[in-house]
Design a protein around this motif. Structure first.
Motif, mmCIF file in Angstrom:
data_model
loop_
_atom_site.group_PDB
_atom_site.id
_atom_site.type_symbol
_atom_site.label_atom_id
_atom_site.label_comp_id
_atom_site.label_asym_id
_atom_site.label_seq_id
_atom_site.Cartn_x
_atom_site.Cartn_y
_atom_site.Cartn_z
ATOM 1 N N TRP A 4 0.859 -2.363 1.317
ATOM 2 C CA TRP A 4 0.848 -2.315 2.765
ATOM 3 C C TRP A 4 0.523 -3.723 3.264
ATOM 4 O O TRP A 4 -0.338 -4.407 2.706
ATOM 5 C CB TRP A 4 -0.177 -1.298 3.243
ATOM 6 C CG TRP A 4 -0.380 -1.192 4.725
ATOM 7 C CD1 TRP A 4 -1.582 -1.192 5.387
ATOM 8 C CD2 TRP A 4 0.627 -1.031 5.732
ATOM 9 N NE1 TRP A 4 -1.379 -1.048 6.736
ATOM 10 C CE2 TRP A 4 -0.033 -0.958 6.983
ATOM 11 C CE3 TRP A 4 2.020 -0.962 5.700
ATOM 12 C CZ2 TRP A 4 0.647 -0.810 8.186
ATOM 13 C CZ3 TRP A 4 2.703 -0.817 6.899
ATOM 14 C CH2 TRP A 4 2.020 -0.731 8.119
ATOM 15 N N GLN B 102 -6.064 2.773 -2.305
ATOM 16 C CA GLN B 102 -5.475 4.030 -2.740
ATOM 17 C C GLN B 102 -6.130 4.590 -3.999
ATOM 18 O O GLN B 102 -5.675 5.606 -4.520
ATOM 19 C CB GLN B 102 -3.975 3.818 -2.997
ATOM 20 C CG GLN B 102 -3.210 3.357 -1.768
ATOM 21 C CD GLN B 102 -1.755 3.057 -2.058
ATOM 22 O OE1 GLN B 102 -1.288 3.153 -3.187
ATOM 23 N NE2 GLN B 102 -1.014 2.690 -1.026
ATOM 24 N N GLN C 22 5.571 8.383 -7.040
ATOM 25 C CA GLN C 22 6.687 7.550 -6.600
ATOM 26 C C GLN C 22 7.732 7.418 -7.699
ATOM 27 O O GLN C 22 7.400 7.284 -8.875
ATOM 28 C CB GLN C 22 6.184 6.158 -6.213
ATOM 29 C CG GLN C 22 5.188 6.165 -5.058
ATOM 30 C CD GLN C 22 4.606 4.792 -4.816
ATOM 31 O OE1 GLN C 22 3.930 4.229 -5.665
ATOM 32 N NE2 GLN C 22 4.878 4.243 -3.635
ATOM 33 N N HIS D 136 6.741 3.182 0.113
ATOM 34 C CA HIS D 136 5.481 2.473 -0.121
ATOM 35 C C HIS D 136 5.635 1.542 -1.330
ATOM 36 O O HIS D 136 5.281 1.906 -2.431
ATOM 37 C CB HIS D 136 4.345 3.459 -0.381
ATOM 38 C CG HIS D 136 4.118 4.449 0.702
ATOM 39 N ND1 HIS D 136 4.803 5.643 0.769
ATOM 40 C CD2 HIS D 136 3.296 4.417 1.790
ATOM 41 C CE1 HIS D 136 4.398 6.324 1.824
ATOM 42 N NE2 HIS D 136 3.502 5.598 2.460
ATOM 43 N N TYR D 137 6.188 0.327 -1.167
ATOM 44 C CA TYR D 137 6.413 -0.379 0.086
ATOM 45 C C TYR D 137 7.585 -1.326 -0.077
ATOM 46 O O TYR D 137 7.901 -1.702 -1.205
ATOM 47 C CB TYR D 137 5.174 -1.210 0.453
ATOM 48 C CG TYR D 137 3.927 -0.393 0.635
ATOM 49 C CD1 TYR D 137 3.606 0.174 1.874
ATOM 50 C CD2 TYR D 137 3.068 -0.169 -0.443
ATOM 51 C CE1 TYR D 137 2.453 0.922 2.045
ATOM 52 C CE2 TYR D 137 1.925 0.590 -0.273
ATOM 53 C CZ TYR D 137 1.622 1.131 0.970
ATOM 54 O OH TYR D 137 0.499 1.886 1.121
ATOM 55 N N THR E 259 8.573 7.571 -2.186
ATOM 56 C CA THR E 259 7.371 8.385 -2.347
ATOM 57 C C THR E 259 7.686 9.845 -2.070
ATOM 58 O O THR E 259 8.182 10.177 -0.985
ATOM 59 C CB THR E 259 6.261 7.907 -1.391
ATOM 60 O OG1 THR E 259 6.014 6.518 -1.607
ATOM 61 C CG2 THR E 259 4.978 8.692 -1.623
#
Length: 388
Positions: free
Chosen positions: A87, A161, A298, A327-328, A359
């Motif tokens: 992110w 995360q 993912q 992401h991402y 994801t």
């Protein structure tokens, strides 16, 4: 609305029990809703969780990372090595303190920063390494800290995360340098918005407190003083009450996430075989059930083997009532970073994965049958668009 007659499955959804609702109501009735006794209790509980290390909470995970940089004394003309797959907050906070992000390409298997490439990026201006644990999977912590020690660098772990993840049986955050977690709504433990920073000693914790509340060092009958430039980044008691209840539920949530992830591996592989797509190069996550907290599941789509793009795959899954996320994309592809001279081509693995990562839904309240529905939908779309 989707075109499916079945209930929509979002890619994530938080879980709140009745005890959480009652805990929030209790705080609201108390009249003390900003930072107060519940925040102190939450920080103490988190400190216990991390083996007694000092912990301070903040309004969001972005503030947590920025304050970590400030506590480490990183500022103008410094360089911080990080990953382009995260992110954008990870690199934005580096810019916000006046430092320069230095992006190192990722490992194609773990999708985390490739620690084998970090040494080549170190310059006399390098002050820290900021790894990101994508989807909750940590990097090789032994290699990370050996590298940092060799080059006298601080480590600021973007573990946003990774709450509940482990390395060789030790909780991420229970060891190391500065470790930042996010409690945003889609995280394994949520306070709706919020985050925490695990620090090394009481002096760092005191400095973090100053940075989160305007640099305030003293207030009361004798007046007040400010000796550093801080902001307004405190966490409220309402958020802390939610966090305390989430912490109680975390073991149950973690067990369920791991069970769902195991089903994903089994069902996706079975669907690929049934569709005759065993040779399709659909990249799954690292199949690790002792270290990852399974924050996300993912896949990386084999776009070179398909007559379509990721956006179309996502649209067709949505039509089937299945939500997905990205992401991402590589941070270096954003206009802000391109205008500063960054190029996605400098990190080609991140560029490829950023264009093709997808994801899939994963959250504790999912039903077992949801996994089969998602896998069947995804593989059906891949079969439809597979190149001959």
């Amino acid at each position: 609305m989707s075109g499916s007659s079945q209930p929509f499955i979002p890619f994530t959804r938080p879980s709140f029990n009745q005890e959480t609702i009652e805990a929030v109501s209790e705080v609201l009735r108390s009249g003390w809703v900003t930072s107060g006794p519940k925040l102190a209790e939450f920080e103490a509980s988190l400190s216990t969780f991390f083996g007694g290390r000092p912990v301070r909470c903040f309004a969001n995970g972005t503030a947590t990372m920025k304050i970590a940089l400030q506590v480490a004394g990183i500022g103008a003309n410094d360089e911080v090595i990080t990953t382009p797959i995260s992110w954008v907050a990870t690199s934005n906070v580096i810019l916000s303190v006046g430092a320069k992000p230095v992006f190192v390409d990722i490992d194609p298997v773990t999708r985390n920063i490739d620690l084998n490439k970090v040494a080549a990026a170190i310059t006399p201006k390098t002050r820290a390494i900021m790894p990101v644990y994508l989807a909750g999977l940590p990097v090789d912590m032994d290699q990370l800290y050996a590298l940092a020690k060799k080059h006298s660098l601080r480590v600021i772990e973007d573990a946003a995360q990774a709450f509940g993840s482990q390395w060789e049986g030790k909780k991420i955050g229970s060891f190391g340098d500065l470790v930042s977690f996010s409690f945003q709504a889609n995280k394994n433990l949520t306070t709706i918005e919020g985050g925490c920073l695990v620090l090394n000693n009481p002096d760092e914790a005191k400095l973090a407190e100053k940075f989160r509340l305007q640099g305030l060092t003293r207030q009361g009958m004798d007046g007040m003083d400010v000796d550093v430039l801080g902001g307004k980044d405190n966490l409220t008691d309402v958020n802390a009450a939610i966090g305390l209840e989430q912490l109680k539920q975390l073991p149950t949530y973690q067990t369920r996430r791991a069970a769902l992830a195991r089903q994903y591996f089994d069902v996706i592989r079975a669907e690929l075989k049934a569709a005759g797509l065993e040779n399709l190069q659909l990249e799954l996550p690292v199949e690790n059930f002792t270290e990852s907290n399974w924050h996300m599941f993912q896949v990386v789509l084999p776009l070179d083997q398909l007559n379509t793009d990721r956006a179309q795959v996502m649209t067709e899954l949505k039509d089937l009532g299945i939500g997905t996320g990205v992401h991402y994309p590589a941070i270096t592809g954003f206009t802000l970073y391109k205008n500063q001279g960054y190029k996605t081509s400098d990190t080609p693995i991140a560029e490829r994965i950023g264009k093709s990562i997808l994801t899939l839904p994963l959250f504790p309240a999912m039903a077992d049958e949801d996994i089969g529905r998602i896998a069947k939908g995804l593989i059906g779309i891949l079969q439809k668009y597979r190149k001959n």
